[in-house]
Design a protein around this motif. Sequence first.
Motif, mmCIF file in Angstrom:
data_model
loop_
_atom_site.group_PDB
_atom_site.id
_atom_site.type_symbol
_atom_site.label_atom_id
_atom_site.label_comp_id
_atom_site.label_asym_id
_atom_site.label_seq_id
_atom_site.Cartn_x
_atom_site.Cartn_y
_atom_site.Cartn_z
ATOM 1 N N ILE A 1 31.988 33.313 33.249
ATOM 2 C CA ILE A 1 32.717 33.370 34.520
ATOM 3 C C ILE A 1 34.013 34.115 34.252
ATOM 4 O O ILE A 1 34.703 33.844 33.262
ATOM 5 C CB ILE A 1 33.014 31.964 35.089
ATOM 6 N N ILE A 2 34.329 35.044 35.140
ATOM 7 C CA ILE A 2 35.578 35.799 35.049
ATOM 8 C C ILE A 2 36.237 35.746 36.425
ATOM 9 O O ILE A 2 35.615 36.087 37.428
ATOM 10 C CB ILE A 2 35.328 37.262 34.652
ATOM 11 N N ALA A 3 37.487 35.305 36.462
ATOM 12 C CA ALA A 3 38.246 35.245 37.711
ATOM 13 C C ALA A 3 39.249 36.393 37.715
ATOM 14 O O ALA A 3 40.022 36.546 36.764
ATOM 15 C CB ALA A 3 38.961 33.908 37.835
ATOM 16 N N ILE A 4 39.210 37.199 38.768
ATOM 17 C CA ILE A 4 40.102 38.352 38.869
ATOM 18 C C ILE A 4 41.075 38.115 40.023
ATOM 19 O O ILE A 4 40.660 37.971 41.176
ATOM 20 C CB ILE A 4 39.304 39.648 39.093
ATOM 21 N N ALA A 5 42.361 38.062 39.689
ATOM 22 C CA ALA A 5 43.400 37.847 40.701
ATOM 23 C C ALA A 5 43.692 39.169 41.407
ATOM 24 O O ALA A 5 43.794 40.215 40.782
ATOM 25 C CB ALA A 5 44.666 37.303 40.046
ATOM 26 N N MET A 6 43.818 39.097 42.717
ATOM 27 C CA MET A 6 44.032 40.288 43.535
ATOM 28 C C MET A 6 45.392 40.935 43.240
ATOM 29 O O MET A 6 46.324 40.283 42.760
ATOM 30 C CB MET A 6 43.940 39.919 45.016
ATOM 31 N N VAL A 7 45.489 42.203 43.568
ATOM 32 C CA VAL A 7 46.671 43.009 43.280
ATOM 33 C C VAL A 7 47.952 42.415 43.871
ATOM 34 O O VAL A 7 49.023 42.518 43.275
ATOM 35 C CB VAL A 7 46.474 44.468 43.757
ATOM 36 N N TYR A 8 47.853 41.774 45.024
ATOM 37 C CA TYR A 8 49.040 41.249 45.696
ATOM 38 C C TYR A 8 49.485 39.898 45.157
ATOM 39 O O TYR A 8 50.521 39.369 45.564
ATOM 40 C CB TYR A 8 48.802 41.149 47.208
ATOM 41 N N ASP A 9 48.730 39.321 44.247
ATOM 42 C CA ASP A 9 49.069 38.013 43.700
ATOM 43 C C ASP A 9 50.077 38.183 42.555
ATOM 44 O O ASP A 9 49.779 38.876 41.578
ATOM 45 C CB ASP A 9 47.803 37.328 43.190
ATOM 46 N N VAL B 1 41.827 37.447 34.895
ATOM 47 C CA VAL B 1 42.220 38.851 34.799
ATOM 48 C C VAL B 1 43.149 39.172 35.959
ATOM 49 O O VAL B 1 42.925 38.713 37.086
ATOM 50 C CB VAL B 1 40.959 39.758 34.860
ATOM 51 N N LEU B 2 44.182 39.963 35.698
ATOM 52 C CA LEU B 2 45.066 40.458 36.747
ATOM 53 C C LEU B 2 44.585 41.847 37.152
ATOM 54 O O LEU B 2 44.340 42.686 36.298
ATOM 55 C CB LEU B 2 46.513 40.547 36.255
ATOM 56 N N ASP B 3 44.458 42.082 38.442
ATOM 57 C CA ASP B 3 44.051 43.395 38.936
ATOM 58 C C ASP B 3 45.291 44.110 39.462
ATOM 59 O O ASP B 3 45.471 44.294 40.663
ATOM 60 C CB ASP B 3 42.983 43.249 40.025
ATOM 61 N N ILE B 4 46.138 44.538 38.560
ATOM 62 C CA ILE B 4 47.451 45.100 38.876
ATOM 63 C C ILE B 4 47.370 46.347 39.758
ATOM 64 O O ILE B 4 48.236 46.588 40.587
ATOM 65 C CB ILE B 4 48.214 45.437 37.567
ATOM 66 N N THR B 5 46.321 47.151 39.594
ATOM 67 C CA THR B 5 46.228 48.430 40.318
ATOM 68 C C THR B 5 45.090 48.477 41.337
ATOM 69 O O THR B 5 44.811 49.543 41.878
ATOM 70 C CB THR B 5 46.021 49.577 39.322
ATOM 71 N N SER B 6 44.424 47.381 41.572
ATOM 72 C CA SER B 6 43.236 47.304 42.448
ATOM 73 C C SER B 6 42.029 48.032 41.871
ATOM 74 O O SER B 6 41.024 48.208 42.552
ATOM 75 C CB SER B 6 43.511 47.859 43.853
ATOM 76 N N GLU B 7 42.118 48.427 40.625
ATOM 77 C CA GLU B 7 41.014 49.132 39.960
ATOM 78 C C GLU B 7 39.739 48.291 39.963
ATOM 79 O O GLU B 7 38.651 48.795 40.236
ATOM 80 C CB GLU B 7 41.447 49.458 38.523
ATOM 81 N N ARG C 1 34.798 47.548 46.394
ATOM 82 C CA ARG C 1 35.931 47.530 47.325
ATOM 83 C C ARG C 1 36.193 46.130 47.874
ATOM 84 O O ARG C 1 36.181 45.908 49.083
ATOM 85 C CB ARG C 1 35.733 48.521 48.450
ATOM 86 N N VAL C 2 36.402 45.224 46.988
ATOM 87 C CA VAL C 2 36.692 43.842 47.378
ATOM 88 C C VAL C 2 38.006 43.826 48.153
ATOM 89 O O VAL C 2 39.009 44.359 47.694
ATOM 90 C CB VAL C 2 36.782 42.934 46.127
ATOM 91 N N TRP C 3 37.994 43.210 49.320
ATOM 92 C CA TRP C 3 39.179 43.155 50.170
ATOM 93 C C TRP C 3 39.500 41.744 50.645
ATOM 94 O O TRP C 3 40.578 41.484 51.146
ATOM 95 C CB TRP C 3 39.006 44.077 51.378
ATOM 96 N N ALA C 4 38.561 40.828 50.496
ATOM 97 C CA ALA C 4 38.769 39.460 50.978
ATOM 98 C C ALA C 4 38.633 38.480 49.825
ATOM 99 O O ALA C 4 37.880 38.711 48.879
ATOM 100 C CB ALA C 4 37.748 39.132 52.060
ATOM 101 N N THR C 5 39.379 37.391 49.946
ATOM 102 C CA THR C 5 39.248 36.329 48.947
ATOM 103 C C THR C 5 38.803 35.055 49.642
ATOM 104 O O THR C 5 39.195 34.815 50.785
ATOM 105 C CB THR C 5 40.586 36.072 48.224
ATOM 106 N N PRO C 6 37.990 34.293 48.951
ATOM 107 C CA PRO C 6 37.324 34.653 47.704
ATOM 108 C C PRO C 6 36.133 35.584 47.945
ATOM 109 O O PRO C 6 35.499 35.524 48.997
ATOM 110 C CB PRO C 6 36.839 33.303 47.170
#
Length: 166
Positions: A87-95, A114-120, A127-132
């Motif tokens: 399991i890998i949890a990726i935090a959105m760029v705005y977090d 994981v931090l998604d600092i650049t939305s990469e 193109r994930v845009w919603a959480t979760p």
Amino acid sequence: MKTNPWTKRLLVLLLIPLALWMARSEKYTFTPNTALTTITGERITLKALQGKPVLVTFWATSCPSCIKEIPHLVALYKQFHPKGLEIIAIAMVYDPPNRVVAMAHEQNLPYPIVLDITSEHAKAFGRVWATPTTLLISPDGSVAKRDIGAFDPNDMQARIEQLLKG
């Protein structure tokens, strides 16, 4: 020119299913060489995880549904990680990174964050845009399931069991 409030509501009702359909039909651009760096500095590549089912969840500390899912993710991890699930949890760029790290420690999350600092990563995983947003990746690297919004824990458990047997 004034717009009828019912027209706005109808437009919203039509756009939401269209956006969900587009997100589900989106081609994913992640590759086995997609690399993720965790908050502890560990580098993970999907290539290294091939042969195992991988559950990737995009979340945010400000997302109530994401926080509600944490106990389910922890339970899935404890039940299936010894059998091969990652399991890998990726935090959105705005977090804010400091809030992500604090919550990971407070919740004692056993899986990599994981931090998604650049939305990469959000782009790479469709193109994930919603959480979760949760993706279950099969051992062959294909997407077995994609959920936008909270996932059904019983359904996810059954799907993981099936992938581990397969």
